[in-house]
Design a protein around this motif. Sequence first.
Motif, PDB file in Angstrom:
ATOM      1  N   UNK A 398       0.802  -1.234   0.000  1.00 49.83           N
ATOM      2  CA  UNK A 398       0.000   0.000   0.000  1.00 49.83           C
ATOM      3  C   UNK A 398       0.831   1.279   0.000  1.00 49.83           C
ATOM      4  N   UNK A 399       1.924   1.304   0.776  1.00 50.37           N
ATOM      5  CA  UNK A 399       2.720   2.534   0.849  1.00 50.37           C
ATOM      6  C   UNK A 399       3.362   2.870  -0.485  1.00 50.37           C
ATOM      7  N   UNK A 400       3.655   1.867  -1.315  1.00 50.37           N
ATOM      8  CA  UNK A 400       4.191   2.137  -2.645  1.00 50.37           C
ATOM      9  C   UNK A 400       3.136   2.774  -3.539  1.00 50.37           C
ATOM     10  N   UNK A 401       1.904   2.297  -3.404  1.00 55.93           N
ATOM     11  CA  UNK A 401       0.826   2.845  -4.225  1.00 55.93           C
ATOM     12  C   UNK A 401       0.569   4.309  -3.902  1.00 55.93           C
ATOM     13  N   UNK A 402       0.815   4.708  -2.666  1.00 55.22           N
ATOM     14  CA  UNK A 402       0.532   6.093  -2.248  1.00 55.22           C
ATOM     15  C   UNK A 402       1.643   7.074  -2.617  1.00 55.22           C
ATOM     16  N   UNK A 403       2.811   6.592  -3.003  1.00 50.00           N
ATOM     17  CA  UNK A 403       3.933   7.476  -3.326  1.00 50.00           C
ATOM     18  C   UNK A 403       3.592   8.333  -4.536  1.00 50.00           C
ATOM     19  N   UNK A 404       3.793   9.644  -4.405  1.00 49.69           N
ATOM     20  CA  UNK A 404       3.518  10.568  -5.497  1.00 49.69           C
ATOM     21  C   UNK A 404       4.780  11.345  -5.858  1.00 49.69           C
TER      22      UNK A 404
END
Length: 415
Positions: A398-404
């Motif tokens: 999940x934390x990878x998906x949130x990286x912008x």
Amino acid sequence: MSEAETPEERPLRSPAFRWFFIGRSVSLAGSFMSPVALAFGVLESTGSGAWLSAVLAAAVIPMVATMLIGGGIADRYRRDSVLRLTSLGAGIAQAGVAVVLLTHQRPSLLLPLSALNGIFQGLTTPTLRGILANLVSGRALQQAGSLVASAGNIARILGPSAAGLLTASVGGGWAIAADAATFLASAACFARISLPELPPRAVGDPSMLRAMSEGWTYFRTQTWIWSVTLAFAVFNATTMGFWQVLGPVITSDTVGPKGWGLALSARGAGALLASLILVKLPIMRRPMTPAMTSMALATLPLVLLGAGANLAWLVTATFVAGIVAEFFTVVWVTVTNTHIPERLLSRVSAHDEFWSFLSLPIGQISASALAAVAGTTTVAFAGGGLGAAAMLLAALVPSLHRIEINNKAAAEAAR
């Protein structure tokens, strides 16, 4: 000058980045010449594959051993100064290797010189991972990373051929001498970069060991970083490790050495195409999930190799692998330079490099033994499958998906 033409948008308009880019491009040209030149130079001098293995190992072991220390040094001192010194040192060490080969000295002299080269490479790698954040910022990070990657991919295609021509015509020693000259030239270019002086360290500032420990603490507490590192540790051990050993073995009975060389060149060509496109084409706002998912395609060459695919399919697969690998590289450089605090960037990047590549020799060593037991086809399929699974599982974090990226608030927080 319009907003689109500012150094923040066009990194080559920045003199500091321009000198870094020139110096790095020159250095890369020599670095991709070196493996071919060194291999044939040592074999020409000694006639022994055992000596070649010893010389290569003498460089790899110190490189891995000093990589974490290099991260601490790069975050503790000015990165332009570190690059000048390591490039100068590598140039002198390579010049020593050239002298040994050209004057037919004892091959044992190559071992300490190779060790020095490994040390300088171990110190250089984390410095390179961190210096872009000192030279450019914002959206220019993607373009800067793509420009450097393009130079590297051009060198990856042309360097080995140039080394082969030099080695065949005048000997491997002269090709190594050319590599030494590129290191010295890059040191001269890096001397034109002048980063701001770091603030003086107070009496209570942490020691080098404590600073390195701080980098480790940040690395292990950031799931989005270590999950990618873990995925690449699996990928490097299985897919890359097996590919590098089984590739020549399998292709010797199928497409032959010329086909193997063409496949390797196709990967470089795919990477070059991707880097040229990414200089102009902005990547998506949340790029890590697509980048990790696409990396599963980088396992196709190994799978097709095990399946006995013809040369056309193998070249196509390696070309695609070059594209997706370069896409990931540009995304990862941009994300890490944006989201990791600049003062920790080299130390954290050193852990990323160290732990992801530590497994590579394990894969290289085990490939032949596993193939002897289960067969090359089974090992190639298993290696590709494990590598793809590692990438796809990491893409679910999940934390990878949130990286912008291109997020001003995140960029300011990273500083």
